[in-house]
Design an enzyme around this catalytic site. Structure first.
Site, PDB file in Angstrom:
ATOM      1  CG  ASN A 110       1.120   6.589   1.785  1.00  0.00           C
ATOM      2  OD1 ASN A 110      -0.005   6.991   2.097  1.00  0.00           O
ATOM      3  ND2 ASN A 110       1.378   6.087   0.585  1.00  0.00           N
ATOM      4  CG  HIS A 112       0.139   2.263  -2.127  1.00  0.00           C
ATOM      5  ND1 HIS A 112      -0.397   3.391  -2.730  1.00  0.00           N
ATOM      6  CD2 HIS A 112       0.295   1.347  -3.111  1.00  0.00           C
ATOM      7  CE1 HIS A 112      -0.550   3.156  -4.025  1.00  0.00           C
ATOM      8  NE2 HIS A 112      -0.150   1.920  -4.281  1.00  0.00           N
ATOM      9  CB  SER A 139       2.922  -1.552   1.262  1.00  0.00           C
ATOM     10  OG  SER A 139       2.844  -2.552   0.281  1.00  0.00           O
ATOM     11  CG  ASP A 148       2.592   5.278  -3.613  1.00  0.00           C
ATOM     12  OD1 ASP A 148       2.321   5.779  -2.510  1.00  0.00           O
ATOM     13  OD2 ASP A 148       1.812   5.329  -4.584  1.00  0.00           O
TER      14      ASP A 148
HETATM   15  C1  GAR Z   1      -6.916   3.516   1.407  1.00  0.00           C
HETATM   16  O1  GAR Z   1      -7.207   2.300   0.766  1.00  0.00           O
HETATM   17  C2  GAR Z   1      -5.462   3.892   1.174  1.00  0.00           C
HETATM   18  O2  GAR Z   1      -4.609   2.799   1.101  1.00  0.00           O
HETATM   19  C3  GAR Z   1      -5.546   4.582  -0.149  1.00  0.00           C
HETATM   20  O3  GAR Z   1      -6.711   5.357  -0.049  1.00  0.00           O
HETATM   21  C4  GAR Z   1      -7.677   4.666   0.749  1.00  0.00           C
HETATM   22  C5  GAR Z   1      -8.251   5.654   1.746  1.00  0.00           C
HETATM   23  O4  GAR Z   1      -9.370   5.118   2.371  1.00  0.00           O
HETATM   24  N1  GAR Z   1      -4.404   5.383  -0.386  1.00  0.00           N
HETATM   25  C6  GAR Z   1      -3.792   5.473  -1.569  1.00  0.00           C
HETATM   26  O5  GAR Z   1      -4.202   4.921  -2.563  1.00  0.00           O
HETATM   27  C7  GAR Z   1      -2.558   6.343  -1.577  1.00  0.00           C
HETATM   28  N2  GAR Z   1      -1.802   6.152  -2.778  1.00  0.00           N
HETATM   29  P1  GAR Z   1      -9.947   5.750   3.715  1.00  0.00           P
HETATM   30  O6  GAR Z   1     -10.098   7.252   3.459  1.00  0.00           O
HETATM   31  O7  GAR Z   1     -11.264   5.087   3.926  1.00  0.00           O
HETATM   32  O8  GAR Z   1      -8.951   5.474   4.796  1.00  0.00           O
END
Ligand code: GAR
Length: 190
Positions: A110, A112, A139, A148
């Protein structure tokens, strides 16, 4: 040469998904070809669906609302991932808490948007921006039953100044995500 198959799970914009297509899909690293063989989404209006389609990979849309029991949703996810013979599943903005059924049956990582263990869970960028932390970043970690909380594979940070706007802060984090997520996949699969 071997081919390794990747599944990407997402819920929204899909900018990380698109970046993975650009940097990894059908490309060869250390004699291993990487293929994004499956994309999976839990929201039928997610913008990432169109991005996936543009690369010739139709997203499987699995609406979590159709599965009142969290574990039943996860069982279906596992079934689909297994049917596609996937070597590594990548959560790229997949906003679902996964049950042990998923984490025990699927090898997954994942991305994060924080320097874990700081700011686990939802809204990590806002939480980080509102904090006193002088460093920020992103991360990539293994997915386990703790949200996480799995072993960290890669992390990268930047020095945060307190006159930095929220937009600039967020853009720095996304830039790091676009570097470390493909790097982590290459590291694990090739
Ligand atoms: C990203 O910033 C990712 O790190 C976060 O969602 C966003 C997705 O953006 N994920 C989390 O917060 C998971 N806990 P995207 O759809 O444009 O890739």
């Amino acid at each position: 040469m071997t081919t390794k198959k990747i599944a990407v799970l997402f819920s929204g914009m899909g900018t990380n998904l698109e970046n993975l297509f650009l940097k990894l899909h059908n490309k060869t690293f250390n004699d291993t070809k990487l293929e994004i063989a499956l994309t999976l989404c839990n929201k039928e209006a997610a913008l990432g669906i169109e991005k996936s389609r543009r690369y010739g990979v139709e997203s499987v849309i699995l609406k979590h609302e159709s599965y009142p029991q969290r574990e039943d949703f996860d069982k279906k996810l596992v079934e689909i991932i297994r049917a596609h013979d996937i070597d590594l599943s990548v959560l790229a903005g997949f906003m679902r808490i996964l049950t042990p059924y998923f984490t025990k049956n699927v090898k997954a990582i994942n991305v994060h948007p924080s320097l874990l263990p700081l700011f686990k869970g939802a809204d990590a960028i806002h939480k980080g921006y509102a904090s006193d932390e002088k460093e920020a970043g992103a991360s990539v970690h293994f997915v386990n039953e703790e949200l996480d909380g799995g072993e960290i594979i890669l992390q990268k940070s930047f020095k945060r100044t307190f006159n930095m706007s929220y937009e600039e802060y967020e853009a720095n984090i996304h830039k790091i995500e676009y570097e470390i997520l493909p790097q982590a996949v290459i590291k694990l699969l090739t």
